[in-house]
Design a protein around this motif. Structure first.
Motif, PDB file in Angstrom:
ATOM      1  N   ILE A  92      -5.086   5.508  -6.989  1.00 43.24           N
ATOM      2  CA  ILE A  92      -5.161   4.138  -7.497  1.00 43.24           C
ATOM      3  C   ILE A  92      -6.225   3.356  -6.738  1.00 43.24           C
ATOM      4  CG2 ILE A  92      -2.745   4.019  -8.213  1.00 43.24           C
ATOM      5  CD1 ILE A  92      -2.303   2.404  -5.583  1.00 43.24           C
ATOM      6  N   ASN A  93      -6.544   2.188  -7.247  1.00 44.80           N
ATOM      7  CA  ASN A  93      -7.314   1.180  -6.516  1.00 44.80           C
ATOM      8  C   ASN A  93      -6.316   0.151  -6.006  1.00 44.80           C
ATOM      9  OD1 ASN A  93      -9.937   2.171  -6.965  1.00 44.80           O
ATOM     10  ND2 ASN A  93      -9.967   1.253  -8.993  1.00 44.80           N
ATOM     11  N   PHE A  94      -6.460  -0.253  -4.762  1.00 44.38           N
ATOM     12  CA  PHE A  94      -5.526  -1.202  -4.162  1.00 44.38           C
ATOM     13  C   PHE A  94      -6.111  -2.604  -4.214  1.00 44.38           C
ATOM     14  CE2 PHE A  94      -3.536  -3.388  -0.545  1.00 44.38           C
ATOM     15  CZ  PHE A  94      -2.212  -3.221  -0.893  1.00 44.38           C
ATOM     16  N   ASP A  95      -5.354  -3.538  -4.770  1.00 49.37           N
ATOM     17  CA  ASP A  95      -5.783  -4.926  -4.907  1.00 49.37           C
ATOM     18  C   ASP A  95      -4.723  -5.807  -4.263  1.00 49.37           C
ATOM     19  OD1 ASP A  95      -6.659  -7.414  -5.674  1.00 49.37           O
ATOM     20  OD2 ASP A  95      -6.273  -7.120  -7.809  1.00 49.37           O
ATOM     21  N   CYS A  96      -5.054  -6.368  -3.114  1.00 44.34           N
ATOM     22  CA  CYS A  96      -4.061  -7.185  -2.412  1.00 44.34           C
ATOM     23  C   CYS A  96      -4.100  -8.644  -2.866  1.00 44.34           C
ATOM     24  CB  CYS A  96      -4.228  -7.072  -0.906  1.00 44.34           C
ATOM     25  SG  CYS A  96      -5.850  -7.450  -0.300  1.00 44.34           S
TER      26      CYS A  96
ATOM     27  N   GLY B 279       3.169   9.113  -1.458  1.00 43.08           N
ATOM     28  CA  GLY B 279       2.315  10.056  -2.166  1.00 43.08           C
ATOM     29  C   GLY B 279       1.131   9.481  -2.909  1.00 43.08           C
ATOM     30  N   LEU B 280       0.967   8.165  -2.946  1.00 44.27           N
ATOM     31  CA  LEU B 280      -0.198   7.592  -3.621  1.00 44.27           C
ATOM     32  C   LEU B 280      -1.427   7.695  -2.729  1.00 44.27           C
ATOM     33  CD1 LEU B 280       1.051   4.323  -5.349  1.00 44.27           C
ATOM     34  CD2 LEU B 280       0.429   6.469  -6.405  1.00 44.27           C
ATOM     35  N   LYS B 281      -2.575   7.861  -3.352  1.00 45.45           N
ATOM     36  CA  LYS B 281      -3.831   7.935  -2.611  1.00 45.45           C
ATOM     37  C   LYS B 281      -4.708   6.754  -3.003  1.00 45.45           C
ATOM     38  CE  LYS B 281      -3.899  12.971  -2.276  1.00 45.45           C
ATOM     39  NZ  LYS B 281      -2.885  12.984  -1.316  1.00 45.45           N
ATOM     40  N   PHE B 282      -5.168   6.029  -1.976  1.00 46.75           N
ATOM     41  CA  PHE B 282      -6.128   4.941  -2.181  1.00 46.75           C
ATOM     42  C   PHE B 282      -6.837   4.644  -0.893  1.00 46.75           C
ATOM     43  CE2 PHE B 282      -1.904   3.111  -1.714  1.00 46.75           C
ATOM     44  CZ  PHE B 282      -2.044   2.119  -0.773  1.00 46.75           C
TER      45      PHE B 282
END
Length: 119
Positions: free
Chosen positions: A92-96, A116-119
């Motif tokens: 995913i892309n992480f958007d804070c 288990g998510l990769k970003f």
């Protein structure tokens, strides 16, 4: 020209606009994990910007947690990661959301990574 007299909310909005511009430049098909926090709770949504849909969501309200403190933010991060993995999404892309990567936001992100998510 930048206005140096911005209040806290306007500064956060400007940071978020900058992040969204970067996501548009990347132009990849990864979903975006959007974090929203309030004084009491924390919310996470997995968004597909190409189709304009919400893939999965989780929050401290939805999990019936008393508040959105660091421990409960970790639970929200684990929950959103499990929902994403069940839909076969691993990256995913992480958007804070313009918030600083600190405290509750980093706790949620770390829990999602451990699940288990990769970003």
């Amino acid at each position: 020209m930048k206005n140096i007299n911005l209040n806290r909310k306007e500064k956060r909005t400007e940071r978020h606009k900058k992040v969204l511009r970067k996501f548009r430049k990347i132009d990849n098909d990864l979903p975006r994990l959007r974090i929203t926090k309030t004084n009491q709770h924390i919310f996470a949504q997995l968004l597909d910007d190409n189709k304009n849909i919400v893939i999965a969501s989780s929050s401290s309200v939805q999990l019936k947690l008393a508040n959105g403190n660091i421990e409960n933010s970790k639970k929200v991060g684990e929950d959103i990661a499990k929902k994403a993995i069940s839909k076969k999404i691993k990256a995913i892309n992480f958007d804070c959301g313009g918030s600083k990567y600190h405290g509750r936001v980093s706790a949620l992100a770390d829990a999602a990574r451990k699940t288990g998510l990769k970003f």
